[in-house]
Design a protein around this motif. Structure first.
Motif, PDB file in Angstrom:
ATOM      1  N   ALA A   1       6.079   3.329  -0.262  1.00 57.50           N
ATOM      2  CA  ALA A   1       6.514   4.580   0.363  1.00 57.50           C
ATOM      3  C   ALA A   1       5.953   4.756   1.768  1.00 57.50           C
ATOM      4  CB  ALA A   1       6.122   5.766  -0.510  1.00 57.50           C
ATOM      5  N   GLN A   2       4.920   4.017   2.123  1.00 60.80           N
ATOM      6  CA  GLN A   2       4.282   4.180   3.432  1.00 60.80           C
ATOM      7  C   GLN A   2       4.068   2.816   4.098  1.00 60.80           C
ATOM      8  OE1 GLN A   2       1.589   7.248   4.304  1.00 60.80           O
ATOM      9  NE2 GLN A   2       1.458   8.013   2.197  1.00 60.80           N
ATOM     10  N   PRO A   3       5.146   2.124   4.412  1.00 61.41           N
ATOM     11  CA  PRO A   3       5.016   0.783   4.997  1.00 61.41           C
ATOM     12  C   PRO A   3       4.310   0.773   6.351  1.00 61.41           C
ATOM     13  CG  PRO A   3       7.278   1.577   5.160  1.00 61.41           C
ATOM     14  CD  PRO A   3       6.556   2.533   4.266  1.00 61.41           C
ATOM     15  N   ASP A   4       4.471   1.812   7.165  1.00 64.92           N
ATOM     16  CA  ASP A   4       3.830   1.853   8.480  1.00 64.92           C
ATOM     17  C   ASP A   4       2.315   1.932   8.345  1.00 64.92           C
ATOM     18  OD1 ASP A   4       6.288   1.719   9.675  1.00 64.92           O
ATOM     19  OD2 ASP A   4       6.423   3.893  10.060  1.00 64.92           O
ATOM     20  N   ARG A   5       1.853   2.761   7.416  1.00 62.62           N
ATOM     21  CA  ARG A   5       0.405   2.869   7.192  1.00 62.62           C
ATOM     22  C   ARG A   5      -0.150   1.545   6.660  1.00 62.62           C
ATOM     23  NH1 ARG A   5      -2.903   7.245   6.882  1.00 62.62           N
ATOM     24  NH2 ARG A   5      -1.134   8.688   6.658  1.00 62.62           N
ATOM     25  N   VAL A   6       0.574   0.914   5.773  1.00 63.31           N
ATOM     26  CA  VAL A   6       0.154  -0.389   5.246  1.00 63.31           C
ATOM     27  C   VAL A   6       0.025  -1.403   6.378  1.00 63.31           C
ATOM     28  CG1 VAL A   6       0.874  -2.355   3.835  1.00 63.31           C
ATOM     29  CG2 VAL A   6       1.040  -0.029   2.917  1.00 63.31           C
ATOM     30  N   LYS A   7       1.034  -1.441   7.234  1.00 70.13           N
ATOM     31  CA  LYS A   7       1.023  -2.397   8.351  1.00 70.13           C
ATOM     32  C   LYS A   7      -0.158  -2.132   9.285  1.00 70.13           C
ATOM     33  CE  LYS A   7       3.970  -4.150  12.081  1.00 70.13           C
ATOM     34  NZ  LYS A   7       5.299  -4.024  12.753  1.00 70.13           N
ATOM     35  N   GLU A   8      -0.408  -0.864   9.567  1.00 70.46           N
ATOM     36  CA  GLU A   8      -1.493  -0.493  10.476  1.00 70.46           C
ATOM     37  C   GLU A   8      -2.854  -0.859   9.883  1.00 70.46           C
ATOM     38  OE1 GLU A   8      -3.492   3.559  12.377  1.00 70.46           O
ATOM     39  OE2 GLU A   8      -1.503   3.637  11.463  1.00 70.46           O
ATOM     40  N   MET A   9      -3.062  -0.551   8.611  1.00 70.11           N
ATOM     41  CA  MET A   9      -4.359  -0.829   7.999  1.00 70.11           C
ATOM     42  C   MET A   9      -4.557  -2.322   7.774  1.00 70.11           C
ATOM     43  SD  MET A   9      -4.911   2.412   5.395  1.00 70.11           S
ATOM     44  CE  MET A   9      -6.653   2.012   5.127  1.00 70.11           C
ATOM     45  N   ALA A  10      -3.482  -3.037   7.462  1.00 69.59           N
ATOM     46  CA  ALA A  10      -3.580  -4.489   7.312  1.00 69.59           C
ATOM     47  C   ALA A  10      -4.006  -5.130   8.630  1.00 69.59           C
ATOM     48  CB  ALA A  10      -2.254  -5.067   6.837  1.00 69.59           C
ATOM     49  N   ALA A  11      -3.461  -4.628   9.740  1.00 66.70           N
ATOM     50  CA  ALA A  11      -3.821  -5.162  11.051  1.00 66.70           C
ATOM     51  C   ALA A  11      -5.282  -4.867  11.385  1.00 66.70           C
ATOM     52  CB  ALA A  11      -2.900  -4.572  12.119  1.00 66.70           C
ATOM     53  N   LYS A  12      -5.761  -3.676  11.037  1.00 70.33           N
ATOM     54  CA  LYS A  12      -7.157  -3.320  11.292  1.00 70.33           C
ATOM     55  C   LYS A  12      -8.098  -4.201  10.483  1.00 70.33           C
ATOM     56  CE  LYS A  12      -6.534   1.512  12.633  1.00 70.33           C
ATOM     57  NZ  LYS A  12      -6.849   2.921  12.307  1.00 70.33           N
ATOM     58  N   LEU A  13      -7.735  -4.443   9.222  1.00 68.23           N
ATOM     59  CA  LEU A  13      -8.571  -5.296   8.386  1.00 68.23           C
ATOM     60  C   LEU A  13      -8.617  -6.711   8.944  1.00 68.23           C
ATOM     61  CD1 LEU A  13     -10.271  -5.864   5.885  1.00 68.23           C
ATOM     62  CD2 LEU A  13      -8.154  -6.128   4.569  1.00 68.23           C
ATOM     63  N   GLU A  14      -7.492  -7.215   9.363  1.00 68.38           N
ATOM     64  CA  GLU A  14      -7.444  -8.565   9.915  1.00 68.38           C
ATOM     65  C   GLU A  14      -8.252  -8.659  11.202  1.00 68.38           C
ATOM     66  OE1 GLU A  14      -7.061 -12.422  10.446  1.00 68.38           O
ATOM     67  OE2 GLU A  14      -6.522 -11.300   8.624  1.00 68.38           O
ATOM     68  N   LYS A  15      -8.226  -7.614  12.017  1.00 62.32           N
ATOM     69  CA  LYS A  15      -8.999  -7.614  13.262  1.00 62.32           C
ATOM     70  C   LYS A  15     -10.494  -7.656  12.963  1.00 62.32           C
ATOM     71  CE  LYS A  15      -9.266  -5.420  17.797  1.00 62.32           C
ATOM     72  NZ  LYS A  15     -10.717  -5.569  17.946  1.00 62.32           N
ATOM     73  N   ILE A  16     -10.929  -6.882  11.980  1.00 65.88           N
ATOM     74  CA  ILE A  16     -12.343  -6.899  11.602  1.00 65.88           C
ATOM     75  C   ILE A  16     -12.741  -8.285  11.112  1.00 65.88           C
ATOM     76  CG2 ILE A  16     -14.030  -6.000   9.936  1.00 65.88           C
ATOM     77  CD1 ILE A  16     -12.524  -3.331  10.053  1.00 65.88           C
ATOM     78  N   ARG A  17     -11.855  -8.901  10.349  1.00 68.08           N
ATOM     79  CA  ARG A  17     -12.142 -10.244   9.830  1.00 68.08           C
ATOM     80  C   ARG A  17     -12.217 -11.267  10.959  1.00 68.08           C
ATOM     81  NH1 ARG A  17      -8.454 -11.546   4.586  1.00 68.08           N
ATOM     82  NH2 ARG A  17      -9.691 -13.433   4.768  1.00 68.08           N
ATOM     83  N   SER A  18     -11.270 -11.228  11.861  1.00 68.54           N
ATOM     84  CA  SER A  18     -11.186 -12.255  12.889  1.00 68.54           C
ATOM     85  C   SER A  18     -12.197 -12.061  14.010  1.00 68.54           C
ATOM     86  CB  SER A  18      -9.776 -12.295  13.482  1.00 68.54           C
ATOM     87  OG  SER A  18      -9.431 -11.042  14.062  1.00 68.54           O
ATOM     88  N   ASP A  19     -12.618 -10.819  14.251  1.00 67.70           N
ATOM     89  CA  ASP A  19     -13.580 -10.555  15.316  1.00 67.70           C
ATOM     90  C   ASP A  19     -14.973 -11.100  14.995  1.00 67.70           C
ATOM     91  OD1 ASP A  19     -11.779  -9.380  16.937  1.00 67.70           O
ATOM     92  OD2 ASP A  19     -12.491  -7.328  16.686  1.00 67.70           O
ATOM     93  N   GLY A  20     -15.270 -11.272  13.724  1.00 73.23           N
ATOM     94  CA  GLY A  20     -16.592 -11.761  13.348  1.00 73.23           C
ATOM     95  C   GLY A  20     -17.653 -10.685  13.312  1.00 73.23           C
ATOM     96  N   ARG A  21     -17.286  -9.479  13.671  1.00 73.33           N
ATOM     97  CA  ARG A  21     -18.224  -8.365  13.619  1.00 73.33           C
ATOM     98  C   ARG A  21     -17.416  -7.077  13.683  1.00 73.33           C
ATOM     99  NH1 ARG A  21     -22.300  -8.992  16.491  1.00 73.33           N
ATOM    100  NH2 ARG A  21     -22.846  -6.855  16.940  1.00 73.33           N
ATOM    101  N   SER A  22     -17.923  -6.014  13.137  1.00 71.71           N
ATOM    102  CA  SER A  22     -17.258  -4.722  13.268  1.00 71.71           C
ATOM    103  C   SER A  22     -18.083  -3.763  14.104  1.00 71.71           C
ATOM    104  CB  SER A  22     -16.970  -4.108  11.887  1.00 71.71           C
ATOM    105  OG  SER A  22     -18.139  -4.045  11.105  1.00 71.71           O
ATOM    106  N   ARG A  23     -19.400  -4.032  14.251  1.00 73.37           N
ATOM    107  CA  ARG A  23     -20.242  -3.205  15.127  1.00 73.37           C
ATOM    108  C   ARG A  23     -20.076  -3.693  16.560  1.00 73.37           C
ATOM    109  NH1 ARG A  23     -25.463  -3.443  17.258  1.00 73.37           N
ATOM    110  NH2 ARG A  23     -25.905  -5.396  16.198  1.00 73.37           N
ATOM    111  N   LYS A  24     -19.695  -2.798  17.433  1.00 75.79           N
ATOM    112  CA  LYS A  24     -19.483  -3.167  18.833  1.00 75.79           C
ATOM    113  C   LYS A  24     -20.741  -2.906  19.657  1.00 75.79           C
ATOM    114  CE  LYS A  24     -15.282  -4.175  17.802  1.00 75.79           C
ATOM    115  NZ  LYS A  24     -14.902  -5.569  17.631  1.00 75.79           N
TER     116      LYS A  24
END
Length: 523
Positions: free
Chosen positions: A500-523
């Motif tokens: 029912a909320q594909p846009d929210r899923v897409k947005e949160m999936a992208a955020k999770l992937e960014k945290i994973r690929s960045d190697g850190r979440s604390r800036k």
């Protein structure tokens, strides 16, 4: 105070009683420790009480009605109780790695549940919670369960100095057992040496094949005082089958009934010995991890089987630490943080009555899942912070995680962190002390897969695997389709809103992937 090797429960209780008398006498005489503690401008002591496998709903201040935990409840009544506090993972080793390093364990290979003969997995070139506090002028100690590996390469040599270990990660003093109580070797280690080791009876440990001729649970089930339900069919120690095989070290082996007593006394000794200067104590309880074999004082007292009895023993141990602080005049200016390494499990390998005698008790409260699970019951755990000098009692729904302790206490004590240190740890000290209602904005949860929590929403990334954990009967939350839950209205995670909320899923999936690929979440 003398550091004794305790071999019987009776001796442990005697020492505990004597220690209590000494502490009472010190209180009555107005010790230097009491005088120092009265000055709340001094750095507060910090005690981290880390339970094992204790679920959010296992304590009465979080809603349990089938069991009463008065000492933990007192901590909550006098401090800040968090309803959205998390372990970093749904199993022990990764949670312990994260709490000490400020890094999500899923970033580092080899941080799954470790065997008892694993090498140390904590990097020695980064700041840890104890090493940072040590630089800030704190005396540091680790007492209890370790389960983060020992030695630098290959299996530790149990018959000589064992290093690196807790001491090399920043602890001045360490008294612990290597892994879990259900894994060999079943011995205490003090700093770098096995306690009570007999050179004429050397210790050999293997997780690959049987060593020696000692009976195993698989071969001789008639020798067991507690039957195993799955796994735990290795060497029999104290009438209980373990994971792995062990030979030798007869004099050094502990009895399960004494372990929590010994750890509690060792913690009390450290507090007394360091009462005149700031200290950090990491007390990692063995309760309520299997095998649940509490002292005779608690057996049969809960009505919930040995699991419930172990909860009562854990609560007692918390009470002993609180009493020690009271008697030494240290309670007002000591930060006590109580939490658990992951969510609950009933049958985790032994037939101890946990399932049959649950009696309607809900270890995870209203949440789904538990230990091993990506669902909320896996990481949302008891989380209480008490500091009478500065924290007003209350309840907070701020999102906080154990991975944040390193950055939070670094900021609190004025310590700087290098860019490589604590990559996922945020300073949430204002939330921990009740000055702010806001904690983290996002959190990554780790089960078999990963999930992202942002505000009230939780996104679970697609992940293959069974729906229910084999043997332990816990919903794991695995699904090859994305999952999205509104935790405010659906804490049990029953209504998947991803479709029912594909846009929210897409947005949160992208955020999770960014945290994973960045190697850190604390800036």
């Amino acid at each position: 105070m003398m550091k004794n090797n305790y071999k019987t429960t009776g001796m442990t209780l005697l020492v505990s009683a004597l220690l209590s008398l000494v502490l009472t006498a010190c209180q009555g005489n107005g010790t230097a420790g009491e005088t120092a503690a009265a000055d709340t401008s001094a750095k507060p002591n910090i005690i981290l009480l880390y339970a094992d496998d204790l679920g959010y709903g296992d304590i009465s201040c979080n809603g349990a009605t089938k069991i009463h935990t008065p000492n933990i409840d007192r901590l909550a009544a006098e401090g800040l109780r968090f309803t959205n506090g998390h372990a970093a993972a749904a199993t022990c080793t990764p949670s312990r790695y994260a709490i000490l390093t400020g890094e999500y364990a899923w970033r580092k290979k080899g941080t799954g549940i470790l065997p008892g003969d694993a090498s140390l997995i904590i990097p020695l070139d980064r700041a840890t919670l104890p090493s940072m506090l040590k630089k800030a002028g704190y005396a540091t100690a680790a007492v209890g369960k370790w389960h983060l590996g020992l030695g630098s390469q290959g299996e530790p040599d149990w018959n000589s100095e064992i290093r690196p270990g807790p001491n090399e990660t920043g602890f001045d003093y360490a008294f612990f057992f290597p892994a879990t109580a259900d894994r060999v070797p079943t011995v205490f280690i003090e700093n770098h040496k096995v306690v009570a080791l007999d050179s004429a009876d050397p210790i050999t440990v293997s997780y690959k094949e049987k060593v020696g001729d000692e009976p195993t649970a698989r071969e001789h089930p008639e020798l067991l005082k507690m039957k195993y339900s799955h796994g735990h069919d290795g060497t029999i120690v104290n009438g209980i089958g373990r994971i792995g095989f062990m030979q030798g070290g007869q004099r050094a082996r502990w009895a399960d009934e004494e372990v929590e007593d010994v750890f509690t006394v060792k913690a009390q000794e450290f507090i007394e010995d360091h009462r005149t200067k700031p200290f950090f104590l990491y007390l990692a309880f063995t309760d309520i991890h299997v095998p649940r074999m509490p002292d005779t004082r608690f057996k049969g007292k809960s009505g919930l089987g040995y699991r419930g009895d172990a909860i009562l023993q854990l609560d007692w141990a918390v009470g002993r630490i609180m009493k020690t602080l009271d008697q030494l005049g240290l309670a007002k200016n000591t930060i006590v943080l109580f939490t658990s390494d992951n969510g609950p499990v009933l049958d985790d390998g032994y037939q101890d009555g946990a399932v049959e005698m649950a009696n309607g008790h809900k270890p995870a409260g209203e949440m789904s899942g538990g230990k091993y699970s990506i669902l909320e019951g896996g990481t949302r755990v008891p989380f209480i912070v008490r500091w009478p000098a500065a924290i007003k009692p209350g309840v907070s729904d701020a999102l906080v995680s154990q991975v944040d302790l390193l950055a939070s206490f670094a900021a609190f004590t004025g310590q700087s962190l290098n860019s490589a240190d604590a990559p996922d740890s945020y300073n949430v000290m204002d939330a921990l002390t009740g000055k702010s209602k806001q904690g983290r904005s996002t959190l990554v949860e780790q089960g078999n897969g990963l999930a992202l929590v942002e505000g009230n929403w939780k996104y679970i990334a697609p992940h293959k695997g069974p729906k229910i954990a084999k043997n332990v009967n816990i919903a794991l939350g695995n699904d090859m389709q994305p999952q999205l839950y509104d935790l405010k209205s659906d804490l049990a995670e029953k209504n998947n809103q991803a479709a029912a909320q594909p846009d929210r899923v897409k947005e949160m999936a992208a955020k999770l992937e960014k945290i994973r690929s960045d190697g850190r979440s604390r800036k």
